[in-house]
Design a protein around this motif. Sequence first.
Motif, PDB file in Angstrom:
ATOM      1  N   ASP A   1     -34.809  18.374 -30.773  1.00 56.62           N
ATOM      2  CA  ASP A   1     -34.757  20.034 -30.951  1.00 56.62           C
ATOM      3  C   ASP A   1     -36.344  20.100 -31.755  1.00 56.62           C
ATOM      4  N   GLY A   2     -36.759  19.343 -32.715  1.00 54.81           N
ATOM      5  CA  GLY A   2     -37.906  19.587 -33.202  1.00 54.81           C
ATOM      6  C   GLY A   2     -39.232  19.485 -32.164  1.00 54.81           C
ATOM      7  N   VAL A   3     -39.245  18.378 -31.502  1.00 50.05           N
ATOM      8  CA  VAL A   3     -40.018  17.952 -30.408  1.00 50.05           C
ATOM      9  C   VAL A   3     -40.122  19.433 -29.666  1.00 50.05           C
ATOM     10  N   ALA A   4     -38.914  19.966 -29.355  1.00 50.76           N
ATOM     11  CA  ALA A   4     -38.903  21.108 -28.291  1.00 50.76           C
ATOM     12  C   ALA A   4     -39.576  22.170 -28.850  1.00 50.76           C
ATOM     13  N   ALA A   5     -39.571  22.461 -30.036  1.00 51.83           N
ATOM     14  CA  ALA A   5     -40.142  23.630 -30.820  1.00 51.83           C
ATOM     15  C   ALA A   5     -41.755  23.287 -30.881  1.00 51.83           C
ATOM     16  N   LEU A   6     -42.105  22.079 -31.109  1.00 54.75           N
ATOM     17  CA  LEU A   6     -43.546  21.864 -30.882  1.00 54.75           C
ATOM     18  C   LEU A   6     -43.950  22.056 -29.587  1.00 54.75           C
ATOM     19  N   LEU A   7     -43.291  21.608 -28.608  1.00 58.07           N
ATOM     20  CA  LEU A   7     -43.900  21.777 -27.243  1.00 58.07           C
ATOM     21  C   LEU A   7     -43.970  23.353 -26.893  1.00 58.07           C
ATOM     22  N   ASP A   8     -42.938  23.987 -27.378  1.00 57.86           N
ATOM     23  CA  ASP A   8     -42.805  25.485 -26.975  1.00 57.86           C
ATOM     24  C   ASP A   8     -44.196  25.940 -27.649  1.00 57.86           C
TER      25      ASP A   8
END
Length: 280
Positions: A269-276
């Motif tokens: 979830d944290g990686v997703a936030a970073l990519l967004d």
Amino acid sequence: MPTCEMCGRPLQAADRGRPRQYCSRACRARAYRLRVADRSEPEVAHAAPEVPGQEDSVSSLSLPRIVRAAIELADRDGTEAVSMRRTAAHLEVGVMSLYRYVSSREELNDLIVDTVFGARPLPEPGPDGWRARLELSARQEWDLYREHPWMPQLVAVTTRPPLAPNLMAYTDWRMRAVDGYGLDFAAMVQIAIMISTYVQSAAMPLAREREAARATRRTRQQWVEARQEAIRRTLPAERLPMVSRFGGEAYEASQPESIFEFGLHRMLDGVAALLDKSTS
């Protein structure tokens, strides 16, 4: 209580005579092979072997055979059992015979790591989407540590990772999974290493639990059940109101598998936030 000098299991007191040193004939035989290996360590590499059958063992020696023997030792007794001397004893050869193929214990550890990871290569090209790929790579590494619980002790407790191309292939595969999303190279490196660091840390209790179960001959659940009264005395509700509510559901949630699953999804979830953020 005295313990076996080879495997560490508790020993029953001898009825008479000298105190027992080993728990079984197998451990006594292993100790004998280690003593023979020490005595047979030659001054030169071509010195004659000293035990029956050792000559045939030396003639069939190879690097893959040495590495397999070291992995067998680690699977049975943990990483502390893996030394040049004990690996040679396991193969029934002199220690110097190993140095024709492996220069040091550090190199042997590198070869062990490389061989174990090489047996579980990540698929090419892998599933669609960065999240599916990172999740697959994490689960595959987790399964590897479940099969060899001692492995994190070789790869996680050091800032100098083993020289193991098959291990590095996991890092490369993960970086390619997040390539093309606007991240700089350093961020991709950090994501790949973060995944490995998390999985290795989550897997560390697996080895400790195996060692504890072997030493106490109790599973974790049996250990907890046997200590219920002590737990109630030590964890009073008035001081630890949340911890004192622990029951069966909380116990399951604290198992290594559950911790791994929970942490993996939160990390992704944290990686997703970073990519967004990088693509916005």
